[in-house]
Scaffold this motif. Sequence first.
Motif, PDB file in Angstrom:
ATOM      1  N   LYS A 100       0.722  -1.190   0.166  1.00 62.03           N
ATOM      2  CA  LYS A 100      -0.043  -0.038  -0.139  1.00 62.03           C
ATOM      3  C   LYS A 100       0.850   1.323  -0.139  1.00 62.03           C
ATOM      4  N   GLY A 101       1.867   1.421   1.009  1.00 60.81           N
ATOM      5  CA  GLY A 101       2.813   2.509   0.872  1.00 60.81           C
ATOM      6  C   GLY A 101       3.360   2.609  -0.363  1.00 60.81           C
ATOM      7  N   SER A 102       3.777   1.644  -1.058  1.00 59.19           N
ATOM      8  CA  SER A 102       4.645   1.542  -2.044  1.00 59.19           C
ATOM      9  C   SER A 102       3.931   2.100  -3.474  1.00 59.19           C
ATOM     10  N   LEU A 103       2.743   1.975  -3.331  1.00 62.24           N
ATOM     11  CA  LEU A 103       1.740   2.386  -4.504  1.00 62.24           C
ATOM     12  C   LEU A 103       1.149   3.822  -4.320  1.00 62.24           C
ATOM     13  N   THR A 104       1.413   4.327  -3.191  1.00 63.84           N
ATOM     14  CA  THR A 104       0.626   5.609  -2.911  1.00 63.84           C
ATOM     15  C   THR A 104       1.210   6.475  -3.918  1.00 63.84           C
ATOM     16  N   PRO A 105       2.331   6.973  -4.292  1.00 62.62           N
ATOM     17  CA  PRO A 105       2.622   7.792  -5.220  1.00 62.62           C
ATOM     18  C   PRO A 105       2.375   7.777  -6.877  1.00 62.62           C
ATOM     19  N   VAL A 106       2.079   6.127  -6.925  1.00 57.11           N
ATOM     20  CA  VAL A 106       1.333   6.029  -8.445  1.00 57.11           C
ATOM     21  C   VAL A 106      -0.016   6.422  -8.307  1.00 57.11           C
ATOM     22  N   PHE A 107      -0.812   6.140  -7.647  1.00 57.57           N
ATOM     23  CA  PHE A 107      -2.085   6.540  -7.403  1.00 57.57           C
ATOM     24  C   PHE A 107      -2.323   7.899  -7.361  1.00 57.57           C
ATOM     25  N   PRO A 140     -12.600  10.868  -9.337  1.00 57.18           N
ATOM     26  CA  PRO A 140     -12.655   9.379  -9.886  1.00 57.18           C
ATOM     27  C   PRO A 140     -12.006   8.334  -9.460  1.00 57.18           C
ATOM     28  N   LEU A 141     -10.661   8.782  -8.775  1.00 58.39           N
ATOM     29  CA  LEU A 141      -9.977   7.522  -7.973  1.00 58.39           C
ATOM     30  C   LEU A 141     -10.821   7.308  -6.626  1.00 58.39           C
ATOM     31  N   CYS A 142     -11.297   8.332  -6.171  1.00 60.95           N
ATOM     32  CA  CYS A 142     -12.049   8.222  -4.677  1.00 60.95           C
ATOM     33  C   CYS A 142     -13.565   7.242  -4.962  1.00 60.95           C
ATOM     34  N   LEU A 143     -14.231   7.566  -6.115  1.00 61.08           N
ATOM     35  CA  LEU A 143     -15.152   6.843  -6.402  1.00 61.08           C
ATOM     36  C   LEU A 143     -14.903   5.408  -6.677  1.00 61.08           C
ATOM     37  N   ALA A 144     -13.869   5.208  -7.599  1.00 62.11           N
ATOM     38  CA  ALA A 144     -13.319   3.836  -7.824  1.00 62.11           C
ATOM     39  C   ALA A 144     -12.907   2.822  -6.593  1.00 62.11           C
ATOM     40  N   GLY A 145     -12.123   3.691  -5.815  1.00 65.33           N
ATOM     41  CA  GLY A 145     -11.886   3.120  -4.266  1.00 65.33           C
ATOM     42  C   GLY A 145     -12.762   2.508  -3.647  1.00 65.33           C
ATOM     43  N   CYS A 146     -14.049   3.431  -3.549  1.00 64.69           N
ATOM     44  CA  CYS A 146     -14.948   3.134  -2.689  1.00 64.69           C
ATOM     45  C   CYS A 146     -15.788   1.837  -3.385  1.00 64.69           C
ATOM     46  N   MET A 150      -6.147  -3.139   0.937  1.00 66.69           N
ATOM     47  CA  MET A 150      -5.307  -1.902   1.041  1.00 66.69           C
ATOM     48  C   MET A 150      -5.089  -1.128  -0.066  1.00 66.69           C
ATOM     49  N   ILE A 151      -5.398  -2.040  -1.394  1.00 65.56           N
ATOM     50  CA  ILE A 151      -5.205  -1.444  -2.613  1.00 65.56           C
ATOM     51  C   ILE A 151      -6.549  -0.492  -2.901  1.00 65.56           C
ATOM     52  N   ALA A 152      -7.740  -0.861  -2.426  1.00 64.59           N
ATOM     53  CA  ALA A 152      -8.868  -0.195  -2.301  1.00 64.59           C
ATOM     54  C   ALA A 152      -8.754   1.044  -1.727  1.00 64.59           C
ATOM     55  N   PHE A 153      -8.229   0.862  -0.509  1.00 64.07           N
ATOM     56  CA  PHE A 153      -8.101   1.903   0.416  1.00 64.07           C
ATOM     57  C   PHE A 153      -7.276   3.175  -0.205  1.00 64.07           C
ATOM     58  N   ILE A 154      -5.892   2.475  -0.661  1.00 66.01           N
ATOM     59  CA  ILE A 154      -5.029   3.595  -1.275  1.00 66.01           C
ATOM     60  C   ILE A 154      -5.343   4.188  -2.351  1.00 66.01           C
ATOM     61  N   THR A 155      -6.236   3.720  -3.140  1.00 67.78           N
ATOM     62  CA  THR A 155      -6.738   4.203  -4.486  1.00 67.78           C
ATOM     63  C   THR A 155      -7.401   5.562  -4.052  1.00 67.78           C
ATOM     64  N   MET A 156      -8.201   5.623  -2.899  1.00 68.80           N
ATOM     65  CA  MET A 156      -8.792   6.948  -2.458  1.00 68.80           C
ATOM     66  C   MET A 156      -7.762   7.509  -1.694  1.00 68.80           C
ATOM     67  N   PHE A 157      -7.212   7.425  -0.768  1.00 68.57           N
ATOM     68  CA  PHE A 157      -6.439   7.998   0.206  1.00 68.57           C
ATOM     69  C   PHE A 157      -4.761   8.494  -0.329  1.00 68.57           C
ATOM     70  N   ALA A 158      -4.561   8.001  -1.463  1.00 64.29           N
ATOM     71  CA  ALA A 158      -3.432   8.709  -2.182  1.00 64.29           C
ATOM     72  C   ALA A 158      -3.787   9.955  -2.657  1.00 64.29           C
ATOM     73  N   VAL A 159      -4.910  10.403  -2.864  1.00 69.21           N
ATOM     74  CA  VAL A 159      -5.313  11.660  -3.500  1.00 69.21           C
ATOM     75  C   VAL A 159      -5.982  12.679  -2.560  1.00 69.21           C
ATOM     76  N   ILE A 160      -6.217  12.232  -1.150  1.00 66.54           N
ATOM     77  CA  ILE A 160      -7.175  12.938  -0.478  1.00 66.54           C
ATOM     78  C   ILE A 160      -6.549  14.265   0.180  1.00 66.54           C
TER      79      ILE A 160
END
Length: 456
Positions: free
Chosen positions: A275-282, A293-299, A329-339
């Motif tokens: 999850k931490g490694s993917l944060t900058p990617v998302f 769009p990323l937040c909706l996809a993650g939810c 964790m991937i669903a989580f960071i899809t949202m929280f990377a951009v929050i």
Amino acid sequence: MPRLAAASLAGTAIEFYDFFVYGTAAALVLGPLFFPTVSPLAGTLAAFGTFGVGFVARPLGSVLFGHIGDRHGRRPVLVASLLLTGAATVAVGCVPTYDTIGVAAPLLLLVLRFLQGLGLGGEWGGAVLLTAEHAPAERRGLWTSFPQVGPALGFLLANGVVLALSATLSEAQFAQWGWRVPFWAAGVLAAVGLWLRSSLAESPGFLEIDDHARVPLAEVARDHWRLVLLTAGALAVGYAIFYAVTTWSLAYATERLGVGRTVMLTCIMAAVLVKGSLTPVFALLGDRYGRRPLCLAGCAAAALWMFPMVALLATGEPLLMFLGFLGAMIAFITMFAVIAAYLPELYEPRVRCTGAAVGYNLGGVVGGALTPIVATALVEHGGRVPWGVGAYLTGIALLSLGCFALLPETRPVRGAEPVRGAVAEPVRGGEPVPGGEPVRGGEPVRGGEPAADATG
């Protein structure tokens, strides 16, 4: 920007280390040590209750430190919040157990957990805003993702220390004094964090504000209350997922399934590391395609994955449990990377520190404080597979999906002029703009005037 991002990342990692190490201890040892007069289930629930107090304190901390951040600058918030959280964490490691001082032990634990939450409630807003208001608009998502990596590092550090102690000490040694070591280590980490932050410059976004809010909370409550409620509801699913994986599942698997503590910590840490490694990617995807769009996809992904996750957890097989945690964790960071970019862009600069932090931390009360308690209670009345927990988490995901659907896009697009009078401001007087589309190619505008360019 690299130096600023590194200091913000280090600071949030240290503060979240302090917060997470308590959650791990609550799942493993605090129940028998501080609540020995009740049943094992009631002791776990009581330990998670003190864990939840930290989340209740976080919105109060965001009000206190948000006031400082909006009135006196973002930088003082970073120093004060780190000092408070670090001191409270070290003190937790010094509290005598129930066998030594009786009922005073859990009461002291409660007070110190409250102070931990108070400090962390100010940390996120200060660190994120200082980074967001320095960052170039077209890469704001990327740069603000570094403070968002901090919680993952803090979690890995906290659980890594517990894992090392668990692997080298006997059960009796760990229960007697080993669990205290991670709390004592927080003092050293806090000193390092203060040194890193001592040379940071104040945010240009704050310096450009001509008319500072006299009582930021009053303005937020009057003009932006619906936005605060929407952001809190939107973020609830992220907290629920994270603490279901990192705190509740640890207690559930070790107590109900008989899985070894070391095995569980390893599975959870591996998922959090990805999850931490993917944060900058998302975050880069958020800069390219937008925050919403990323937040909706993650939810949506979270809503679809919660039942498979609890089914995989119930197998007790390390690889299958890891896969369940990884999907969550991937669903989580899809949202929280951009929050960290999204929330500051939703609030006007004069109340941004208070508004963004209060919304963020209220989401923690809904999703983080209640999830371990509710999930533990649901398991007691269910079968081997905790379907009730899956239903609970799915319900929170759907709630958050609805809240994100009501929020606007805020991503600034480079290369075009602001459109005067267009619907681009996320809120106007606290009301979401109905049906509003973002201005493509310009900064958001307020009442037809270009907004301050601190964070778009």
